[in-house]
Design a protein around this motif. Sequence first.
Motif, PDB file in Angstrom:
ATOM      1  N   SER A  25      50.299   0.858  56.834  1.00 18.55           N
ATOM      2  CA  SER A  25      51.704   1.215  56.995  1.00 18.55           C
ATOM      3  C   SER A  25      51.938   2.229  58.117  1.00 18.55           C
ATOM      4  O   SER A  25      53.023   2.275  58.685  1.00 18.55           O
ATOM      5  CB  SER A  25      52.271   1.749  55.679  1.00 18.55           C
ATOM      6  OG  SER A  25      51.560   2.897  55.262  1.00 18.55           O
ATOM      7  N   SER A  26      50.923   3.022  58.462  1.00 16.37           N
ATOM      8  CA  SER A  26      51.086   3.997  59.542  1.00 16.37           C
ATOM      9  C   SER A  26      51.059   3.317  60.909  1.00 16.37           C
ATOM     10  O   SER A  26      51.455   3.912  61.903  1.00 16.37           O
ATOM     11  CB  SER A  26      49.980   5.048  59.482  1.00 16.37           C
ATOM     12  OG  SER A  26      48.738   4.479  59.880  1.00 16.37           O
ATOM     13  N   ASP A  39      45.571   0.016  53.713  1.00 17.60           N
ATOM     14  CA  ASP A  39      46.944   0.464  53.985  1.00 17.60           C
ATOM     15  C   ASP A  39      47.136   0.623  55.491  1.00 17.60           C
ATOM     16  O   ASP A  39      46.527   1.493  56.111  1.00 17.60           O
ATOM     17  CB  ASP A  39      47.212   1.794  53.280  1.00 17.60           C
ATOM     18  CG  ASP A  39      48.623   2.314  53.525  1.00 17.60           C
ATOM     19  OD1 ASP A  39      49.471   1.546  54.031  1.00 17.60           O
ATOM     20  OD2 ASP A  39      48.874   3.491  53.216  1.00 17.60           O
ATOM     21  N   GLU A  49      40.716   0.934  56.213  1.00 22.34           N
ATOM     22  CA  GLU A  49      41.556   1.109  55.034  1.00 22.34           C
ATOM     23  C   GLU A  49      42.561  -0.045  54.969  1.00 22.34           C
ATOM     24  O   GLU A  49      43.047  -0.510  55.995  1.00 22.34           O
ATOM     25  CB  GLU A  49      42.316   2.444  55.096  1.00 22.34           C
ATOM     26  CG  GLU A  49      41.422   3.668  55.069  1.00 22.34           C
ATOM     27  CD  GLU A  49      40.723   3.879  53.740  1.00 22.34           C
ATOM     28  OE1 GLU A  49      41.189   3.340  52.712  1.00 22.34           O
ATOM     29  OE2 GLU A  49      39.702   4.578  53.734  1.00 22.34           O
TER      30      GLU A  49
END
Length: 166
Positions: free
Chosen positions: A143-144, A141, A139
């Motif tokens: 950010s985690s 993203d 993915e």
Amino acid sequence: SWYGRPQFLLEGCVHTYDPDSPKKEWEGWTKVKHVPIKAVVATFEGSWRKKVEWRKAGEKGSNVLIDIDTLSVVPKSVRPLSEQLPNESRKLWDGVTSNLLSKNYGEATKIKQAIEQRQRDIAAQRKAKNDEFVPVYFEADISSGKPVLTTAGKQALQEELKRQHS
């Protein structure tokens, strides 16, 4: 190292901070010594090639976080080049690797530069078309802070696991 700076040294701390503070003083904490003692929760130190230990703030004894000497090396498992996709790292860089091993440094450099230029050209074409790069296996993203597999990534992983266990 007996000469110069210690090699493979690892030191750090876990600390608290107030994310709502308008001062944002933590942005200047780029080294362990910059963190105020009252904010330190724990410290860790060691060598990333040997042992890393941690200590809770205010305590004397330390605990082993990881001891590299006690770990086993997992054998590498890589598909043969003939089964790899053209953009997989080993296949992509095979010409560079084989020329380096043969000490044909000039040829290795030419191939490396061609690969890098091809990647720059692809990025420029993508930018000209205003296309955003979309990873196939992960993915976009992040950010985690954890990699998350896409459906294609999960499928590729399952296929690889089946291949290794057959």
